[in-house]
Write a protein that holds these residues in place. Structure first.
Motif, PDB file in Angstrom:
ATOM      1  N   PRO A 119      20.792   0.390   7.588  1.00 18.24           N
ATOM      2  CA  PRO A 119      19.821   0.759   8.636  1.00 18.24           C
ATOM      3  C   PRO A 119      18.713   1.677   8.123  1.00 18.24           C
ATOM      4  N   ASP A 120      19.023   2.533   7.148  1.00 15.89           N
ATOM      5  CA  ASP A 120      18.011   3.464   6.644  1.00 15.89           C
ATOM      6  C   ASP A 120      16.859   2.725   5.978  1.00 15.89           C
ATOM      7  N   VAL A 121      17.160   1.768   5.140  1.00 20.35           N
ATOM      8  CA  VAL A 121      16.113   0.992   4.473  1.00 20.35           C
ATOM      9  C   VAL A 121      15.339   0.166   5.492  1.00 20.35           C
ATOM     10  N   ALA A 122      16.042  -0.439   6.433  1.00 26.04           N
ATOM     11  CA  ALA A 122      15.368  -1.228   7.472  1.00 26.04           C
ATOM     12  C   ALA A 122      14.406  -0.368   8.281  1.00 26.04           C
ATOM     13  N   ALA A 123      14.828   0.849   8.607  1.00 23.03           N
ATOM     14  CA  ALA A 123      13.980   1.742   9.395  1.00 23.03           C
ATOM     15  C   ALA A 123      12.711   2.119   8.637  1.00 23.03           C
ATOM     16  N   VAL A 124      12.843   2.347   7.338  1.00 18.94           N
ATOM     17  CA  VAL A 124      11.659   2.702   6.546  1.00 18.94           C
ATOM     18  C   VAL A 124      10.671   1.546   6.515  1.00 18.94           C
ATOM     19  N   ILE A 125      11.154   0.342   6.290  1.00 20.28           N
ATOM     20  CA  ILE A 125      10.247  -0.807   6.227  1.00 20.28           C
ATOM     21  C   ILE A 125       9.624  -1.070   7.593  1.00 20.28           C
ATOM     22  N   GLU A 126      10.392  -0.896   8.654  1.00 17.60           N
ATOM     23  CA  GLU A 126       9.818  -1.012  10.004  1.00 17.60           C
ATOM     24  C   GLU A 126       8.687  -0.007  10.208  1.00 17.60           C
ATOM     25  N   SER A 127       8.848   1.185   9.659  1.00 18.57           N
ATOM     26  CA  SER A 127       7.837   2.228   9.858  1.00 18.57           C
ATOM     27  C   SER A 127       6.534   1.926   9.146  1.00 18.57           C
ATOM     28  N   THR A 128       6.552   1.044   8.156  1.00 16.05           N
ATOM     29  CA  THR A 128       5.308   0.706   7.456  1.00 16.05           C
ATOM     30  C   THR A 128       4.399  -0.178   8.296  1.00 16.05           C
ATOM     31  N   ILE A 129       4.950  -0.814   9.314  1.00 14.08           N
ATOM     32  CA  ILE A 129       4.175  -1.785  10.089  1.00 14.08           C
ATOM     33  C   ILE A 129       2.986  -1.129  10.779  1.00 14.08           C
ATOM     34  N   GLY A 130       3.139   0.116  11.232  1.00 16.12           N
ATOM     35  CA  GLY A 130       2.052   0.785  11.927  1.00 16.12           C
ATOM     36  C   GLY A 130       1.101   1.529  11.020  1.00 16.12           C
ATOM     37  N   GLY A 188       4.926 -18.754  -6.525  1.00 15.35           N
ATOM     38  CA  GLY A 188       3.880 -17.855  -6.021  1.00 15.35           C
ATOM     39  C   GLY A 188       4.394 -16.752  -5.129  1.00 15.35           C
ATOM     40  N   THR A 189       5.616 -16.896  -4.632  1.00 19.35           N
ATOM     41  CA  THR A 189       6.190 -15.830  -3.809  1.00 19.35           C
ATOM     42  C   THR A 189       6.607 -14.654  -4.700  1.00 19.35           C
ATOM     43  N   LYS A 190       6.251 -13.459  -4.279  1.00 18.59           N
ATOM     44  CA  LYS A 190       6.611 -12.257  -5.027  1.00 18.59           C
ATOM     45  C   LYS A 190       7.873 -11.649  -4.416  1.00 18.59           C
ATOM     46  N   VAL A 191       8.774 -11.192  -5.289  1.00 17.26           N
ATOM     47  CA  VAL A 191      10.048 -10.648  -4.839  1.00 17.26           C
ATOM     48  C   VAL A 191      10.125  -9.173  -5.216  1.00 17.26           C
ATOM     49  N   VAL A 192      10.407  -8.353  -4.216  1.00 20.68           N
ATOM     50  CA  VAL A 192      10.607  -6.921  -4.418  1.00 20.68           C
ATOM     51  C   VAL A 192      12.058  -6.611  -4.088  1.00 20.68           C
ATOM     52  N   LEU A 193      12.772  -6.027  -5.034  1.00 16.84           N
ATOM     53  CA  LEU A 193      14.166  -5.669  -4.817  1.00 16.84           C
ATOM     54  C   LEU A 193      14.283  -4.171  -4.568  1.00 16.84           C
ATOM     55  N   ILE A 194      15.187  -3.821  -3.666  1.00 19.36           N
ATOM     56  CA  ILE A 194      15.518  -2.417  -3.411  1.00 19.36           C
ATOM     57  C   ILE A 194      16.983  -2.236  -3.775  1.00 19.36           C
ATOM     58  N   GLY A 195      17.226  -1.400  -4.768  1.00 18.43           N
ATOM     59  CA  GLY A 195      18.589  -1.191  -5.233  1.00 18.43           C
ATOM     60  C   GLY A 195      19.021   0.250  -5.090  1.00 18.43           C
ATOM     61  N   ALA A 251       8.074   5.276   3.252  1.00 18.66           N
ATOM     62  CA  ALA A 251       7.066   4.322   3.716  1.00 18.66           C
ATOM     63  C   ALA A 251       5.876   4.234   2.768  1.00 18.66           C
ATOM     64  N   VAL A 252       5.345   5.383   2.361  1.00 20.88           N
ATOM     65  CA  VAL A 252       4.151   5.386   1.522  1.00 20.88           C
ATOM     66  C   VAL A 252       4.428   4.733   0.170  1.00 20.88           C
ATOM     67  N   GLY A 253       5.548   5.069  -0.438  1.00 22.10           N
ATOM     68  CA  GLY A 253       5.890   4.474  -1.724  1.00 22.10           C
ATOM     69  C   GLY A 253       6.091   2.973  -1.628  1.00 22.10           C
ATOM     70  N   THR A 254       6.689   2.515  -0.538  1.00 19.59           N
ATOM     71  CA  THR A 254       6.896   1.075  -0.344  1.00 19.59           C
ATOM     72  C   THR A 254       5.572   0.350  -0.173  1.00 19.59           C
ATOM     73  N   ILE A 255       4.678   0.928   0.621  1.00 20.70           N
ATOM     74  CA  ILE A 255       3.359   0.323   0.801  1.00 20.70           C
ATOM     75  C   ILE A 255       2.613   0.270  -0.528  1.00 20.70           C
ATOM     76  N   ALA A 256       2.692   1.351  -1.306  1.00 20.47           N
ATOM     77  CA  ALA A 256       2.013   1.383  -2.602  1.00 20.47           C
ATOM     78  C   ALA A 256       2.548   0.285  -3.521  1.00 20.47           C
ATOM     79  N   ALA A 257       3.861   0.089  -3.526  1.00 20.46           N
ATOM     80  CA  ALA A 257       4.454  -0.930  -4.389  1.00 20.46           C
ATOM     81  C   ALA A 257       3.972  -2.324  -4.008  1.00 20.46           C
ATOM     82  N   ILE A 258       3.892  -2.603  -2.709  1.00 20.22           N
ATOM     83  CA  ILE A 258       3.423  -3.919  -2.261  1.00 20.22           C
ATOM     84  C   ILE A 258       1.934  -4.075  -2.542  1.00 20.22           C
ATOM     85  N   SER A 259       1.160  -3.028  -2.303  1.00 21.41           N
ATOM     86  CA  SER A 259      -0.280  -3.079  -2.554  1.00 21.41           C
ATOM     87  C   SER A 259      -0.579  -3.379  -4.012  1.00 21.41           C
ATOM     88  N   GLU A 260       0.175  -2.740  -4.905  1.00 23.88           N
ATOM     89  CA  GLU A 260      -0.081  -2.913  -6.336  1.00 23.88           C
ATOM     90  C   GLU A 260       0.239  -4.322  -6.821  1.00 23.88           C
TER      91      GLU A 260
END
Length: 414
Positions: A27-38, A95-102, A128-137
């Protein structure tokens, strides 16, 4: 391999118009990714979050196309993460990019992930910020220049002096730090930047806004007029031949081009409330709200700070500049009371000095050109250091607000 506990003070490019699907185990990881939506940098992206981890991802894509980015959390289950990854590769589109969280910081495992085509490996706990940065890059061109920082300056009330602060701020950034800077006057009808810099450019920002089909890097470069070696002006025409009820995205192309070519862009945002002005504020990397020490400014500033806190949950809070403090015979709200009401951690307080400000305005000069060692000049220099992410400049002497902040600190401690 990115450790999300250290995101740093960086400028993150907006994520492009892509689809992102995340498959989480906790749930913690899910909550962080949900928070990036806004987040303001995720406005164009479509994000969907579900539970089930790698197994759910494989089942989801057996008969369906994969999105632009798949984010998968891999825990410490019985099945090897590499086995999960091999199964995912069988159903993943090219072409799909895969990001893993371990949850394991293992260099050998990371190398295996990269060898199998994983785009990024994030180590929990994530933010949230670090996750957005990783996807942006993932969508940044290799070797591309870093994006320029945008600093939006707006008045809580007309006449608070926001434009003067914005112009002097940009001049200080360019001079004190040798940073190539553009001051963009967004008040197309009544802008004063050309007057304050003693410029009379034949073209300016209106040419770009009213002819969006012509906008490219060369066109925008021709619209800039040089003020100093490191400072250029994108002026407003200050004419009333056309109305300025622009669309919400009217300035987007100009700002994107400037961010790709200049390290710092100061936006002089007029005191009005429209879709495009709101967008300029929320989308900026740094925000400075300029207020006068009176009731209307306090009310409007509170509304602005409340909105910005809600709209920018993962960003640094807007900065407050309390301007024109100490005007003779004018009843004022005390600086300590003003800042306490807004619940901001600190502020710059600029004393009322009609001689200095009036002379600078009439001469088309900046404050530092009139009074290099003045208190107002030092305050602007400190603000320039703060909004550009540099360490606070050491002040030669204390400012008007230092004793007030000290008293506030003692009250909280007691």
């Amino acid at each position: 391999m990115t450790d999300m506990s250290e995101t740093g003070d960086r400028i993150i490019a907006p994520v492009p118009r892509i689809t992102i699907q995340a498959f989480c185990e906790t749930p913690d990881v899910a909550a962080v990714i949900e928070s990036t939506i806004g987040d303001r940098r995720m406005q164009k992206a479509q994000v969907k979050v579900q539970m089930g981890g790698a197994n759910a991802a494989v089942e989801a894509y057996r008969g369906a196309p994969t999105p632009n980015v798949i984010v998968i959390e891999m825990g410490n289950g019985k099945v090897s993460p590499l086995t999960h990854l091999d199964r995912l590769a069988e159903v993943c589109d090219a072409g799909t990019k895969v990001v893993l969280i371990g949850h394991v910081n293992d260099v050998l495992l990371y190398r295996e992930f990269i060898r199998r085509g994983v785009s990024e490996y994030l180590i929990a706990p994530i933010d949230a910020v670090g996750t957005i940065a990783a996807i942006s890059e993932l969508f940044s061109e290799p070797g591309a220049e870093p994006l320029g920082r945008t600093v939006a300056v707006v008045g809580a009330k007309g006449g608070a002096g926001a434009s003067t602060i914005a112009h002097n701020l940009s001049w200080s950034i360019a001079r004190d730090f040798g940073t190539s800077t553009v001051i963009a006057d967004l008040d197309v009808a009544f802008g004063t930047a050309s007057l304050n810099f003693n410029q009379d450019p034949p073209q300016g920002i209106a040419e770009a806004v009213f002819a969006p089909e012509r906008i490219d890097a060369n066109f925008v470069d021709r619209l800039l007029s040089k003020c100093t070696d490191n400072l250029s002006l994108l002026a407003a025409p200050a004419t009333l031949d056309r109305t300025t009820d622009f669309s919400e995205t009217a300035f987007d192309s100009v700002i994107e081009i400037l961010r790709a070519s200049v390290p710092c862009i100061v936006l002089d945002v007029p005191h009005l409330w429209s879709a495009w002005s709101r967008r300029m504020l929320i989308g900026a990397d740094e925000i400075v709200v300029v207020a006068a020490p009176e009731l209307a400014s306090l009310r409007n500033a509170r509304n602005l700070f409340d909105l910005l806190r809600q709209a920018r949950p993962n960003d640094r809070q807007a900065r407050l500049v309390l301007n024109q403090v100490g005007m003779p015979k004018r009843p004022e709200i005390g600086a300590a009371e003003f800042i306490k009401a807004l619940e901001v951690p600190g502020a710059a307080v600029v004393p009322f000095d009609p001689g200095l400000f009036g002379t600078a305005a009439n001469n088309g000069q900046m404050l530092a050109e009139i009074q290099a060692g003045g208190r107002a000049t030092e305050i602007i220099a400190d603000l320039a250091a703060a909004v550009t992410g540099r360490a606070e400049a050491k002040r030669a002497r204390s400012t008007l607000f230092d004793p007030i902040l000290a008293r506030l600190g003692r009250r909280k401690a007691s």
